[in-house]
Write a protein that holds these residues in place. Structure first.
Motif, PDB file in Angstrom:
ATOM      1  N   GLY A   1      -0.174   1.061   4.000  1.00 15.59           N
ATOM      2  CA  GLY A   1       0.332   2.254   4.666  1.00 15.59           C
ATOM      3  C   GLY A   1       1.580   1.972   5.478  1.00 15.59           C
ATOM      4  N   ASP A   2       1.618   0.812   6.145  1.00 19.50           N
ATOM      5  CA  ASP A   2       2.799   0.444   6.926  1.00 19.50           C
ATOM      6  C   ASP A   2       4.020   0.275   6.020  1.00 19.50           C
ATOM      7  N   ALA A   3       3.797  -0.366   4.863  1.00 21.78           N
ATOM      8  CA  ALA A   3       4.911  -0.571   3.935  1.00 21.78           C
ATOM      9  C   ALA A   3       5.438   0.756   3.405  1.00 21.78           C
ATOM     10  N   LEU A   4       4.532   1.685   3.109  1.00 17.66           N
ATOM     11  CA  LEU A   4       4.960   2.980   2.591  1.00 17.66           C
ATOM     12  C   LEU A   4       5.708   3.789   3.658  1.00 17.66           C
ATOM     13  N   LYS A   5       5.237   3.715   4.882  1.00 18.83           N
ATOM     14  CA  LYS A   5       5.882   4.484   5.958  1.00 18.83           C
ATOM     15  C   LYS A   5       7.289   3.980   6.263  1.00 18.83           C
ATOM     16  N   THR A   6       7.533   2.703   6.050  1.00 20.95           N
ATOM     17  CA  THR A   6       8.863   2.149   6.328  1.00 20.95           C
ATOM     18  C   THR A   6       9.860   2.424   5.217  1.00 20.95           C
ATOM     19  N   GLY A   7       9.380   2.938   4.076  1.00 21.58           N
ATOM     20  CA  GLY A   7      10.281   3.171   2.946  1.00 21.58           C
ATOM     21  C   GLY A   7      10.746   1.888   2.292  1.00 21.58           C
ATOM     22  N   SER A   8       9.982   0.818   2.445  1.00 22.15           N
ATOM     23  CA  SER A   8      10.401  -0.493   1.927  1.00 22.15           C
ATOM     24  C   SER A   8      10.133  -0.683   0.446  1.00 22.15           C
ATOM     25  N   LEU A   9       9.339   0.216  -0.161  1.00 19.17           N
ATOM     26  CA  LEU A   9       8.991   0.070  -1.571  1.00 19.17           C
ATOM     27  C   LEU A   9       9.674   1.164  -2.397  1.00 19.17           C
ATOM     28  N   ALA A  10      10.357   0.751  -3.436  1.00 22.02           N
ATOM     29  CA  ALA A  10      11.111   1.682  -4.286  1.00 22.02           C
ATOM     30  C   ALA A  10      10.170   2.551  -5.117  1.00 22.02           C
ATOM     31  N   ASP A  11      10.677   3.675  -5.566  1.00 23.54           N
ATOM     32  CA  ASP A  11       9.924   4.571  -6.446  1.00 23.54           C
ATOM     33  C   ASP A  11       9.910   3.986  -7.850  1.00 23.54           C
ATOM     34  N   LEU A  12       8.723   3.605  -8.303  1.00 23.37           N
ATOM     35  CA  LEU A  12       8.605   3.019  -9.641  1.00 23.37           C
ATOM     36  C   LEU A  12       8.769   4.075 -10.729  1.00 23.37           C
ATOM     37  N   GLY A  13       8.595   5.341 -10.357  1.00 23.25           N
ATOM     38  CA  GLY A  13       8.808   6.406 -11.328  1.00 23.25           C
ATOM     39  C   GLY A  13      10.233   6.390 -11.849  1.00 23.25           C
TER      40      GLY A  13
END
Length: 434
Positions: free
Chosen positions: A100-112
């Motif tokens: 959840g922390d990683a998602l909230k920071t926007g650190s992970l790109a959209d794999l779509g």
């Protein structure tokens, strides 16, 4: 062939430029990945990853997958710090508790955008389980789960067979407790040389314990809608008492469990001093290498209220592409390769892990029908019907430690279970600002 001096200079300059460009391109195609696995290691998961990397690099000349192994419990916080500093790796494995922390920071790109939107609908639909939902935000998918974990009971098939116990009959707690008593062995001096059921209550390297299954069976969750712990209640007391009675009443779990970590359980099991213990399905292949492929089995937790099984904790590692990276396209290409086709089979056949796609396991019936591999089918059933994974809307770090401390308080300090759980709730909620 003799060339004019000026032409030779031009050719030399062009060659130098080409070499520099090639070197730059090669550097640009080096994909850094942080994971707790070491491809140079001997663990089944590490061997599987190493083979995937080798195959991918062979099929993609000029691309180098550079793995930088990290300490597992420091990996995600280190990545979040690197994201803020702008120097994170291209690919990262994120712990479930901190996803959840990683998602909230926007650190992970959209794999779509990178590859998932190109998949056929059927390919996406079959993966739409609890793991997928934790990686999805609206129409975007930010990660894919690997090293898919499910917690249950790992047991020695040879010990149960010697005792005349069919693991398929252990679907109630009374039956399970009687089996654990039968599996507990003492020597001529009355010293216990093998315990029927191993547990760990240390706050160090704490894994999910058996009491969570009863809580989940009755409540459906360990937390309320805002992430506040809900353990100090009659169900929690029943669950904690069931767990600690294994030590103080039934004598099937050693008192040393209050100091044991999860790693101690695997060591004790490998040494033949435990017949059954609370364990993670991702570790079974490693245990098989120590005590024999056919001597390790896996079962889902016993059920209550007439149910055949109780839910258990699902965990794993969410693998994503760093949103700030310069090599997102190539990094995404490797993540897709690592998650589909031949790699999905390698996770099963070499790594001893659950695949990303259920159809992969369904197509491997000759493999899963072998007694040594039956645990994969059992774990897949658990994930599909008896699994629970925390919401990513709130952090859950520390809940296992808090519950283990409650068990310590009861076993060592003689605390009232309700008082111990009230203190555990308070500790967890304060640590997580709730």
């Amino acid at each position: 062939m003799n060339l004019p001096r000026n032409l030779k200079g031009a050719v030399f300059a062009a060659a130098a430029f080409a070499a520099a460009f090639a070197a730059s391109a090669a550097e640009a195609q080096t994909i850094r990945m942080w994971t707790f696995l070491n491809p140079a290691g001997n663990a089944p998961r590490e061997k599987a990853l190493a083979e995937m990397i080798q195959k991918f690099e062979a099929a993609n000349p000029g691309v180098k997958i550079s793995v930088e192994p990290q300490v597992w419990d420091q990996l995600t916080p280190k990545f979040l710090a690197a994201h803020r500093a702008g120097n994170a790796p291209d690919l990262v494995w994120v712990n479930t508790d901190l996803l959840g922390d990683a998602l909230k920071t926007g650190s992970l790109a959209d794999l779509g955008e990178l590859f998932v939107n190109k998949w056929p609908a059927a390919m996406r639909d079959e993966r739409n389980d609890g793991y997928w939902s934790r990686c999805a935000q609206g129409t975007k998918v930010h990660c894919l789960f690997h090293s898919r974990n499910y917690y249950g009971v790992i047991y020695r098939t040879d010990f149960l067979k010697e005792a005349g116990i069919d693991p398929a009959t252990l679907t109630t707690w009374p039956a399970f407790i009687e089996a654990a008593k039968k599996l507990t062995v003492k020597d001529a001096s009355g010293n216990t040389v093998r315990w029927g059921f191993g547990q760990q209550f240390s706050e160090d390297r704490a894994d999910s314990q058996m009491m969570t299954s009863l809580l989940l069976s009755r409540q459906g969750d360990l937390f309320d809608a805002k992430g506040v712990a809900k353990w100090a209640n009659p169900t929690g007391v029943e669950a904690l008492k069931l767990q600690t009675d294994m030590v103080s009443v039934h004598g099937v779990t050693p008192r040393q469990a209050v100091t044991w970590s999860a790693e101690d359980l695997y060591e004790q099991f490998a040494a033949g001093r435990l017949a059954m213990f609370t364990g993670a399905v991702v570790r079974i292949s490693t245990m098989q290498a120590k005590v024999g492929n056919d001597n390790v089995g896996f079962m889902i937790w016993p059920g209550i209220d007439g149910k055949p099984h109780s839910p258990a904790v699902m965990a794993g590692w969410a693998v994503g592409v760093w949103s700030g990276g310069k090599n997102k396209a190539v990094a995404g290409k490797f993540l897709e390769y690592m998650s589909t086709g031949v790699s999905d089979r390698l996770w099963v056949e070499v790594g001893g892990q659950l695949p990303g796609a259920p159809s992969t396991l369904a197509d491997m019936k000759a493999f899963t029908s072998l007694p040594a591999n039956a645990y994969l089918t059992t774990a897949a059933l658990g994930v599909a019907k008896y699994g629970w994974i925390p919401s990513v809307e709130y952090g859950v770090g520390g809940y296992r430690q808090a519950l283990n401390k409650a068990a310590q308080d009861v076993i060592v300090g003689g605390a009232d279970p309700m008082a111990a759980l009230t203190a555990a709730e308070r500790r967890f909620n304060q640590q997580n600002n709730r």
